[in-house]
Scaffold this motif. Structure first.
Motif, mmCIF file in Angstrom:
data_model
loop_
_atom_site.group_PDB
_atom_site.id
_atom_site.type_symbol
_atom_site.label_atom_id
_atom_site.label_comp_id
_atom_site.label_asym_id
_atom_site.label_seq_id
_atom_site.Cartn_x
_atom_site.Cartn_y
_atom_site.Cartn_z
ATOM 1 N N VAL A 164 0.838 -1.201 0.000
ATOM 2 C CA VAL A 164 0.000 0.000 0.000
ATOM 3 C C VAL A 164 0.875 1.254 0.000
ATOM 4 C CG1 VAL A 164 -1.646 1.329 1.396
ATOM 5 C CG2 VAL A 164 -2.012 -1.106 1.020
ATOM 6 N N ALA A 165 1.967 1.238 0.753
ATOM 7 C CA ALA A 165 2.880 2.382 0.766
ATOM 8 C C ALA A 165 3.503 2.580 -0.617
ATOM 9 C CB ALA A 165 3.967 2.180 1.814
ATOM 10 N N TYR A 166 3.862 1.493 -1.285
ATOM 11 C CA TYR A 166 4.421 1.602 -2.635
ATOM 12 C C TYR A 166 3.398 2.180 -3.611
ATOM 13 C CZ TYR A 166 5.820 0.291 -7.305
ATOM 14 O OH TYR A 166 6.108 0.318 -8.637
ATOM 15 N N LEU A 167 2.161 1.710 -3.530
ATOM 16 C CA LEU A 167 1.128 2.240 -4.419
ATOM 17 C C LEU A 167 0.892 3.728 -4.178
ATOM 18 C CD1 LEU A 167 -1.531 -0.617 -4.494
ATOM 19 C CD2 LEU A 167 0.129 -0.010 -6.243
ATOM 20 N N ALA A 168 0.901 4.136 -2.920
ATOM 21 C CA ALA A 168 0.716 5.558 -2.615
ATOM 22 C C ALA A 168 1.890 6.369 -3.152
ATOM 23 C CB ALA A 168 0.578 5.750 -1.105
ATOM 24 N N TRP A 169 3.104 5.865 -3.006
ATOM 25 C CA TRP A 169 4.280 6.560 -3.521
ATOM 26 C C TRP A 169 4.218 6.652 -5.042
ATOM 27 C CZ3 TRP A 169 8.306 4.614 -6.625
ATOM 28 C CH2 TRP A 169 9.363 5.504 -6.827
ATOM 29 N N GLU A 170 3.814 5.578 -5.689
ATOM 30 C CA GLU A 170 3.728 5.571 -7.146
ATOM 31 C C GLU A 170 2.678 6.559 -7.637
ATOM 32 O OE1 GLU A 170 2.059 2.085 -9.205
ATOM 33 O OE2 GLU A 170 4.011 1.966 -10.195
ATOM 34 N N LYS A 171 1.590 6.683 -6.910
ATOM 35 C CA LYS A 171 0.498 7.563 -7.316
ATOM 36 C C LYS A 171 0.838 9.036 -7.112
ATOM 37 C CE LYS A 171 -3.952 8.453 -8.076
ATOM 38 N NZ LYS A 171 -4.485 8.402 -9.396
ATOM 39 N N PHE A 172 1.496 9.376 -5.979
ATOM 40 C CA PHE A 172 1.660 10.783 -5.625
ATOM 41 C C PHE A 172 3.069 11.324 -5.799
ATOM 42 C CE2 PHE A 172 -1.969 9.360 -2.981
ATOM 43 C CZ PHE A 172 -2.945 10.130 -3.594
ATOM 44 N N ALA A 173 4.096 10.529 -5.720
ATOM 45 C CA ALA A 173 5.461 11.052 -5.693
ATOM 46 C C ALA A 173 6.148 11.018 -7.052
ATOM 47 C CB ALA A 173 6.299 10.277 -4.681
ATOM 48 N N GLN A 174 5.790 10.096 -7.897
ATOM 49 C CA GLN A 174 6.464 10.016 -9.183
ATOM 50 C C GLN A 174 5.912 11.078 -10.132
ATOM 51 O OE1 GLN A 174 6.246 6.080 -10.766
ATOM 52 N NE2 GLN A 174 7.990 5.387 -9.584
ATOM 53 N N PRO A 175 6.772 11.613 -10.987
ATOM 54 C CA PRO A 175 6.295 12.601 -11.956
ATOM 55 C C PRO A 175 5.362 11.940 -12.974
ATOM 56 C CG PRO A 175 8.576 12.053 -12.380
ATOM 57 C CD PRO A 175 8.195 11.367 -11.105
ATOM 58 N N LYS A 176 4.391 12.706 -13.381
ATOM 59 C CA LYS A 176 3.420 12.204 -14.356
ATOM 60 C C LYS A 176 4.051 12.242 -15.758
ATOM 61 C CE LYS A 176 -0.388 12.705 -11.555
ATOM 62 N NZ LYS A 176 0.031 12.024 -10.418
ATOM 63 N N PRO A 177 3.873 11.173 -16.537
ATOM 64 C CA PRO A 177 4.400 11.201 -17.905
ATOM 65 C C PRO A 177 3.577 12.161 -18.769
ATOM 66 C CG PRO A 177 3.203 9.155 -17.521
ATOM 67 C CD PRO A 177 3.261 9.894 -16.209
ATOM 68 N N ALA A 178 4.251 12.882 -19.638
ATOM 69 C CA ALA A 178 3.559 13.833 -20.512
ATOM 70 C C ALA A 178 2.921 13.070 -21.671
ATOM 71 C CB ALA A 178 4.538 14.874 -21.033
ATOM 72 N N HIS A 179 1.658 13.286 -21.848
ATOM 73 C CA HIS A 179 0.955 12.671 -22.985
ATOM 74 C C HIS A 179 0.864 13.721 -24.092
ATOM 75 C CE1 HIS A 179 -0.165 9.089 -20.793
ATOM 76 N NE2 HIS A 179 -0.565 9.825 -19.767
ATOM 77 N N GLY A 180 1.661 13.529 -25.109
ATOM 78 C CA GLY A 180 1.710 14.507 -26.197
ATOM 79 C C GLY A 180 0.693 14.240 -27.273
ATOM 80 N N GLY A 181 -0.466 13.748 -26.923
ATOM 81 C CA GLY A 181 -1.485 13.486 -27.907
ATOM 82 C C GLY A 181 -1.333 12.132 -28.582
ATOM 83 N N HIS A 182 -0.392 11.336 -28.139
ATOM 84 C CA HIS A 182 -0.191 10.011 -28.727
ATOM 85 C C HIS A 182 -1.073 9.007 -27.992
ATOM 86 C CE1 HIS A 182 3.338 11.347 -30.968
ATOM 87 N NE2 HIS A 182 3.596 12.083 -29.898
ATOM 88 N N HIS A 183 -1.479 8.004 -28.735
ATOM 89 C CA HIS A 183 -2.305 6.966 -28.117
ATOM 90 C C HIS A 183 -1.509 5.762 -27.850
ATOM 91 C CE1 HIS A 183 -5.978 9.175 -28.404
ATOM 92 N NE2 HIS A 183 -5.794 9.360 -29.710
#
Length: 61
Positions: free
Chosen positions: A42-61
């Motif tokens: 659960v701690a890992y999931l919380a860290w993955e959700k809130f601490a890691q930078p979000k990948p930029a979606h440049g309009g690609h699918h």
């Protein structure tokens, strides 16, 4: 007279009545690392959700 009917093996068999050999003890200690593992996950999931930078979606699918 009560000594005559006393069980001479009672002391040697007393370990069988110890709480560590009860069914309740075995059920409680069946999965010794389960609580620690779930909390670490659960701690890992919380860290993955809130601490890691979000990948930029440049309009690609």
């Amino acid at each position: 007279m009560s000594d005559m009917y006393r069980d001479p093996w009672a002391k040697r068999e007393a370990w069988r009545k110890h709480p560590i050999f009860s069914q309740r003890y075995y059920v409680r200690h069946m999965f010794p690392g389960f609580t620690l593992g779930v909390s670490a996950f659960v701690a890992y999931l919380a860290w993955e959700k809130f601490a890691q930078p979000k990948p930029a979606h440049g309009g690609h699918h």
